[in-house]
Motif scaffolding. Structure first.
Motif, mmCIF file in Angstrom:
data_model
loop_
_atom_site.group_PDB
_atom_site.id
_atom_site.type_symbol
_atom_site.label_atom_id
_atom_site.label_comp_id
_atom_site.label_asym_id
_atom_site.label_seq_id
_atom_site.Cartn_x
_atom_site.Cartn_y
_atom_site.Cartn_z
ATOM 1 N N UNK B 216 -26.886 -37.918 -23.691
ATOM 2 C CA UNK B 216 -26.387 -36.578 -24.036
ATOM 3 C C UNK B 216 -25.568 -36.653 -25.326
ATOM 4 N N UNK B 219 -27.888 -37.264 -28.218
ATOM 5 C CA UNK B 219 -28.647 -36.044 -28.528
ATOM 6 C C UNK B 219 -27.766 -35.052 -29.279
ATOM 7 N N UNK B 220 -26.546 -34.849 -28.797
ATOM 8 C CA UNK B 220 -25.645 -33.888 -29.456
ATOM 9 C C UNK B 220 -25.292 -34.355 -30.873
ATOM 10 N N UNK B 223 -29.398 -35.673 -32.712
ATOM 11 C CA UNK B 223 -30.545 -34.775 -32.566
ATOM 12 C C UNK B 223 -31.881 -35.488 -32.825
ATOM 13 N N UNK B 225 -35.729 -36.956 -32.495
ATOM 14 C CA UNK B 225 -36.984 -36.333 -32.033
ATOM 15 C C UNK B 225 -37.601 -37.116 -30.879
ATOM 16 N N UNK B 251 -26.757 -31.743 -20.019
ATOM 17 C CA UNK B 251 -26.887 -30.844 -21.175
ATOM 18 C C UNK B 251 -26.768 -29.385 -20.714
ATOM 19 N N UNK B 252 -27.264 -29.127 -19.512
ATOM 20 C CA UNK B 252 -27.111 -27.826 -18.860
ATOM 21 C C UNK B 252 -27.625 -26.658 -19.708
ATOM 22 N N UNK B 254 -27.677 -26.187 -22.847
ATOM 23 C CA UNK B 254 -26.971 -25.798 -24.071
ATOM 24 C C UNK B 254 -27.839 -25.945 -25.321
ATOM 25 N N UNK B 255 -28.607 -27.035 -25.372
ATOM 26 C CA UNK B 255 -29.510 -27.227 -26.518
ATOM 27 C C UNK B 255 -30.928 -26.903 -26.054
ATOM 28 N N UNK B 256 -31.573 -25.987 -26.772
ATOM 29 C CA UNK B 256 -32.928 -25.567 -26.401
ATOM 30 C C UNK B 256 -33.893 -25.994 -27.487
ATOM 31 N N UNK B 257 -34.760 -26.932 -27.154
ATOM 32 C CA UNK B 257 -35.770 -27.359 -28.128
ATOM 33 C C UNK B 257 -37.074 -27.640 -27.385
ATOM 34 N N UNK B 259 -38.744 -30.298 -27.671
ATOM 35 C CA UNK B 259 -38.694 -31.690 -27.203
ATOM 36 C C UNK B 259 -38.043 -31.774 -25.821
ATOM 37 N N UNK B 260 -36.925 -31.085 -25.641
ATOM 38 C CA UNK B 260 -36.239 -31.157 -24.345
ATOM 39 C C UNK B 260 -37.035 -30.468 -23.244
ATOM 40 N N UNK B 266 -40.074 -37.136 -24.271
ATOM 41 C CA UNK B 266 -38.904 -37.216 -25.154
ATOM 42 C C UNK B 266 -38.091 -38.469 -24.850
#
Lengths: 293, 293
Positions: B216, B219-220, B223, B225, B251-252, B254-257, B259-260, B266
């Protein structure tokens, strides 16, 4: 002399400025952020007839900064609903026909400090703003960090201080940096605004405990040559010695570098008097003109 | 066809190989790591008469990878005393007169996966090895991450699991990733080798809890790939679904991509059958030949 347009796009206001190649801001104005249509029209009106060579945009996010993406230049899933999935870059390009470069506001501030400020000449720098939220801008090998998205390191997870019974302000993460360190968290935890708590030692020791933890993780991961701390909370200058001390204590000698041996010049306050963002946008405009990717 | 030399320099053995431009390893040998003098002589003897165009070196660290540094190519403060402050790059260059490029072993593995493996074509990748220690290799914008030093992200700090009363294995940090997650920590915490604990659910849930926390934060901050997990501990394949689930949970949303949303592709295992390091060294040799910086 060439003139560059600079736009620092925020959730409450849009700072528009004209800058020279050396970062000098020759004029500046501020436009309230309302609907995209109205706001873009006012921004375009400001830059019209200013004879700018290019425009640099440092914006609130999340924003798609991947040049090969179909939604490049879009504001993504922001809580500001009118701006959600708004194609900011195209809207600006339609009305202001000059080369443009877009990045996050904090990457912009990082670039400002690297180009015109205390990190001049360094190729690997972190800029952290701690205010109403926590934002992190990162440059590696002289380029701003993008990847799947862009840094969201204000939401890095931290260990709770054993004496901290505050539940955290972030609706997503019970123990992220922003939820534990930003101004609203300080206010909610201690029952007063940060600037009214200057004399309370326990407030700043806890704050330094959290910030230092985040710095240790950034140092271990990114190995930056300088760490710059800006934003309203960091105007509490008593924080700097506390953060430096706690960072060294947590690293505990594991990483040995000349930079860490000179920690007063390694963990430093922002140097451009809150112009780091707009000056970074000037540099983005210069990059746009030169076609940097 | 051009031949490239590849050296994966480890604390217990030196893997020497000859590779082709497409990453094919045509021959390989292993030399025990003893004194620098003796070891370098044996490495040089292996590469002599092999007609290599260049040599790529992926080494244990810490190592100075800053090309503008007076100690570029030196092994730094390692616990292997005979190699402390040893000028590895010059010692190799003296005996093997070809262009050379040096990086950390884990940056090498990251490069191997980016060039020949599961991260082919991606410009922003993390490679994590979890074995006797935890090492992290990072590429950003297609280049391996260097800065003040190189990543030491295996020593990132984590929150202790509420049920974990183990004091941690790292002599520097009570709660770093390596001290809580690496093989020796698993063995000391649970009283048996990792591979004898495969069926114990609580072992792998705690392991995933720590690894996911680290992911996490990576990732934060970075970022990436893609995130690739290798090393002996990660041969416990039951870890992957647990890590993916916990990472999403932390991550809950919070980040929307994209890949996730496709997390099985990923967060993935290493794809080059433990040849990622030596194949990365082949790519470093190709970079050396082309004078990449």
């Amino acid at each position: 002399m060439k003139k560059y347009g600079a736009l620092e796009a925020g959730g409450t206001k849009m700072v528009c400025a004209i800058g020279l190649a050396d970062g000098t801001i020759t004029e500046q104005t501020s436009i309230p952020t309302t609907t995209p249509e109205e706001t873009i029209e006012k921004i375009a009106a400001y830059f019209r007839d200013k004879d700018i060579s290019a425009l640099g945009v440092a914006t609130f996010g999340p924003v798609d900064v991947k040049k090969d993406s179909p939604t490049y230049g879009y504001i993504l899933n922001t809580p500001k609903l009118a701006w959600q999935n708004f194609d900011l870059l195209s809207a600006l390009k339609e009305k202001i026909p000059v080369p443009m470069e877009i990045d996050t506001d904090v990457n912009g501030s990082c670039l400002g400090e690297m180009t015109f400020g205390c990190a001049k000449g360094l190729d690997s720098v972190i800029y952290i703003t701690i205010g109403t939220g926590v934002g992190v801008g990162i440059a590696i090998n002289g380029k701003l960090l993008h990847g799947m998205l862009h840094p969201e390191a204000g939401h890095s997870l931290l260990s709770k201080h054993p004496d901290d019974h505050y539940k955290g302000k972030c609706p997503f993460h019970p123990n992220c940096m922003e939820g534990l360190c930003a101004g609203p968290a300080i206010e909610e935890r201690w029952g007063d605004k940060a600037y009214n708590l200057s004399g309370k030692k326990e407030v700043w020791e806890m704050e330094a405990y959290y910030i230092a933890q985040a710095l240790v993780n950034f140092i271990c991961t990114l190995s930056p040559r300088k760490i710059i701390l800006g934003g309203g909370v960091m105007h509490q200058e008593q924080l700097f010695p506390l953060i430096r001390k706690k960072t060294k204590e947590l690293l505990n000698g594991y990483i040995e570098t000349a930079e860490l041996n000179d920690i007063e010049n390694y963990i430093v306050p922002a140097s451009l008097h809150d112009d780091q963002g707009i000056m970074g946008a000037v540099q983005l405009a210069k990059w746009a003109e030169n076609g940097a990717d």
